[in-house]
Design an enzyme around this catalytic site. Structure first.
Site, PDB file in Angstrom:
ATOM      1  N   TYR A   8      34.537  85.228  25.477  1.00 37.98           N
ATOM      2  CA  TYR A   8      34.815  86.438  26.252  1.00 37.98           C
ATOM      3  C   TYR A   8      35.218  87.570  25.319  1.00 37.98           C
ATOM      4  O   TYR A   8      36.118  87.424  24.497  1.00 37.98           O
ATOM      5  CB  TYR A   8      35.930  86.136  27.261  1.00 37.98           C
ATOM      6  N   CYS A   9      34.539  88.724  25.426  1.00 33.03           N
ATOM      7  CA  CYS A   9      34.864  89.922  24.647  1.00 33.03           C
ATOM      8  C   CYS A   9      34.815  89.601  23.153  1.00 33.03           C
ATOM      9  O   CYS A   9      33.808  89.105  22.661  1.00 33.03           O
ATOM     10  CB  CYS A   9      36.221  90.469  25.092  1.00 33.03           C
ATOM     11  N   LEU A  10      35.886  89.839  22.405  1.00 33.80           N
ATOM     12  CA  LEU A  10      35.890  89.531  20.974  1.00 33.80           C
ATOM     13  C   LEU A  10      35.670  88.042  20.730  1.00 33.80           C
ATOM     14  O   LEU A  10      35.104  87.647  19.705  1.00 33.80           O
ATOM     15  CB  LEU A  10      37.225  89.942  20.339  1.00 33.80           C
TER      16      LEU A  10
END
Length: 612
Positions: free
Chosen positions: A342-344
């Site tokens: 998720y995301c980074l």
């Protein structure tokens, strides 16, 4: 705790012909910017200290970057007489529209206002804004906003970055001057003051004093007893079965008699606590997966301090993703693993997966990326905060502190939606005297973490600024990696209103991968779009599948060809994971692997989640 000895993240320069050459190691962020002038290191230190002091005063925003943008824009505008005439005509037209509206001389019977707020602008919703003189205040502001929007359009020859930055700064200044921010010009504030006898302003002053005190003492408001991590937040049952200096690995308890043979590893972003994916029981993605018969593991990141300033980007790959995969492989020997980032966390998972593919490590059954970018050429408005001048400011501030503070990161995100996250909040809290309503996601949002100096510098330079991952110049342990080497199928999620990872940027993963890929575009923003549990009202998504032989579709054409479907993308993902798993269900595994040194250490959500 001391920082681990990290393997240096390597990058690859190019020859004059543009082809990859011998890998070069990223210079540690703590080294002097000009290594060949090491004898002048003391002077460089003085320069960095000076920039760090300025950065603290500006919250990390470089005045040099803003000045250069305005200079570039204004010099080109000064040599564009046609644009100048256009802007003069626009100002004249707007003044005429305001005059006709104010005097009631418009040709329309209903005297419809000439200017309307932009979609999503809720500052003028109160009915008082429809009556004079407040309607005139509103129209004057909207007319000014309209003119400035035209004035900050691109001038031929101007650098696009300069134009975007000037437009962004101008919007920030307009938001400051909005009549909705004034207790004398906002009818809602005046009505509230009359109704309460001024108690709203008294309560607002108390809120303001509390916030100022927390700002100076670097503390945050404690959440109410309504929400508590481990009780009704991050409360899916499980055990921490592995811990190192950078992460804890949580294994969740089974909730079904039989489970899928292949486990799932979730790699969250380290910019926030992992429990955005295990929020309240009713909107927990982790609880949903476990209830669907999956064995789920997640990483809970350590919150670094100044002592961990030299943690590198590769440390997050080795001590995070790879350490977790190694631990899970001991519990599920010979079994492939579904990985989700998720995301980074999705970015570092992509780097890890490409490295594994290069090294013939085929343990991944699939790769899921939730609002995660692998290409950063279209990374949205966050790019407004990043060029060489801005990055030098951030680096020197982190060099001084040892990390990027959570409030300094949050300030950049709030600035992207200043009218809503800064000014509307200020009006509600300080002028209307309203307490902020607490939600599970707001409690999580205030529970952010720090970013180590070296890692964040490497991330911003190597990925955001130089986009090395998709340009064939990102190397791990001295050798280049490529996303197209990954053979595992992909499941990619983009969200329609994402200001952090714009969906068209997320979609670009399809350009740099060759394996089977499913792309989903779902309603909502960076966090709200991911929290899309079955039964959530008003949710829709688009979904499309790409097989390796299919040609590339640009994102807008893709959206046109894939109509929205009502419901939750969670169901689609669960079905997709089953398709990519073994057909037969198995008995749930043991908690950890005691024979392999992976005994349960503490109940979920563990200990790292409580670090502040």
């Amino acid at each position: 705790m001391t920082a681990p000895k990290s393997s240096e993240t390597a990058q690859t320069p190019t020859t004059r012909a543009g082809t990859p050459n011998v890998p070069a190691i990223i210079e540690p962020a703590s080294a002097p910017p000009n290594g060949h002038r090491s004898h002048q290191h003391s002077y460089e230190t003085l320069d960095r200290a000076s920039r760090a002091l300025t950065a603290r005063l500006t919250n990390g925003v470089s005045p040099n970057a803003a000045g250069a943008a305005f200079s570039d824009f204004m010099l080109h505008l000064s040599r564009a007489p046609g644009r100048q005439i256009e802007l003069a005509e626009r100002a004249q037209q707007n003044l005429i529209k305001l005059f006709l509206h104010a005097t009631g001389l418009t040709s329309t019977i209903e005297n419809r206002p000439p200017f309307e707020p932009k979609p999503g602008d809720r500052r003028f919703d109160h009915e008082g804004w429809q009556k004079p003189p407040f309607s005139l205040f509103k129209q004057y502001f909207l007319a000014s906003q309209d003119w400035w929007d035209t004035a900050t359009e691109e001038v031929r020859g101007t650098r696009r970055r300069s134009t975007d930055r000037v437009g962004f700064i101008t919007r920030q200044m307009l938001d400051v001057m909005s009549p909705s921010n004034s207790p004398f010009l906002n009818p809602e504030i005046l009505a509230k003051t009359m109704e309460t006898g001024g108690m709203n302003l008294y309560e607002g002053s108390r809120h303001f004093a509390d916030d100022i005190m927390r700002q100076f003492t670097h503390t945050r408001a404690e959440p109410s007893a309504e929400y508590e991590v481990g009780r009704n937040l991050a409360c899916t049952p499980g055990q921490v079965i592995y811990r190192n200096e950078l992460c804890e690995l949580i294994q969740y308890s089974p909730q079904t008699d039989k489970v899928q043979a292949e486990p799932i590893l979730i790699v969250p972003a380290w910019i926030m606590k992992y429990y955005i994916l295990d929020l309240s029981p009713e909107n927990s993605l982790i609880r949903y997966l476990v209830s669907q018969g999956f064995t789920v593991f997640t990483i809970s990141w350590h919150n670094p301090s100044a002592d961990e300033r030299d943690l590198s980007l590769d440390d997050y790959r080795r001590l995070g993703v790879m350490a977790a995969l190694d631990a899970i492989s001991k519990i599920f020997p010979g079994t492939k693993i579904h990985a989700c980032g998720y995301c980074l966390g999705g970015t570092i998972l992509s780097i890890a997966a490409a490295t594994m593919a290069r090294d013939n490590d085929d343990r991944l059954a699939s790769v899921t990326l939730l609002a995660a970018q692998t290409d950063f050429t279209e990374a949205g408005e966050l790019m407004l905060f990043l060029d060489e001048s801005q990055l030098a400011f951030l680096e020197d501030m982190m060099w001084d502190q040892g990390y990027l503070d959570q409030e300094q990161m949050a300030g950049a995100f709030r600035a992207l939606r200043a009218e809503d996250l800064i000014w509307t909040r200020a009006v509600r809290r300080y002028l209307l005297g309203q307490d902020e309503e607490e939600f599970d996601i707001s409690v999580w949002n205030s529970d952010s973490t720090r970013m180590p100096y070296r890692m964040h510098s490497e991330y911003l330079r190597g990925l955001f600024l130089e986009n090395r991952l998709t340009s064939g110049r990102f190397a791990v342990e001295g050798r280049v990696i490529a996303l197209k080497d990954i053979n595992a199928p992909f499941f990619i999620i983009g969200t329609e209103m994402d200001h952090i990872a714009p969906w068209r940027s997320v979609y670009k993963t399809t350009l740099f991968t060759d394996s089977e890929l499913t792309f989903v575009l779902t309603k909502g923003g960076h966090n709200g779009g991911i929290l899309s549990e079955p039964g959530h009202r008003g949710r829709h998504y688009r979904i499309g599948h790409r097989t390796p032989e299919k040609l590339y579709l640009d994102p807008d054409t893709w959206a046109e060809r894939h109509p929205p479907k009502e419901g939750s993308w969670w169901v689609e993902w669960g079905n997709w994971l089953r398709e990519k798993s073994s057909p037969e269900m198995v008995a749930p595994p043991a908690m950890g692997a005691p024979d392999e040194g992976l005994s349960p250490l503490v109940a979920a959500p563990g200990t790292y989640i409580f670090q502040s």
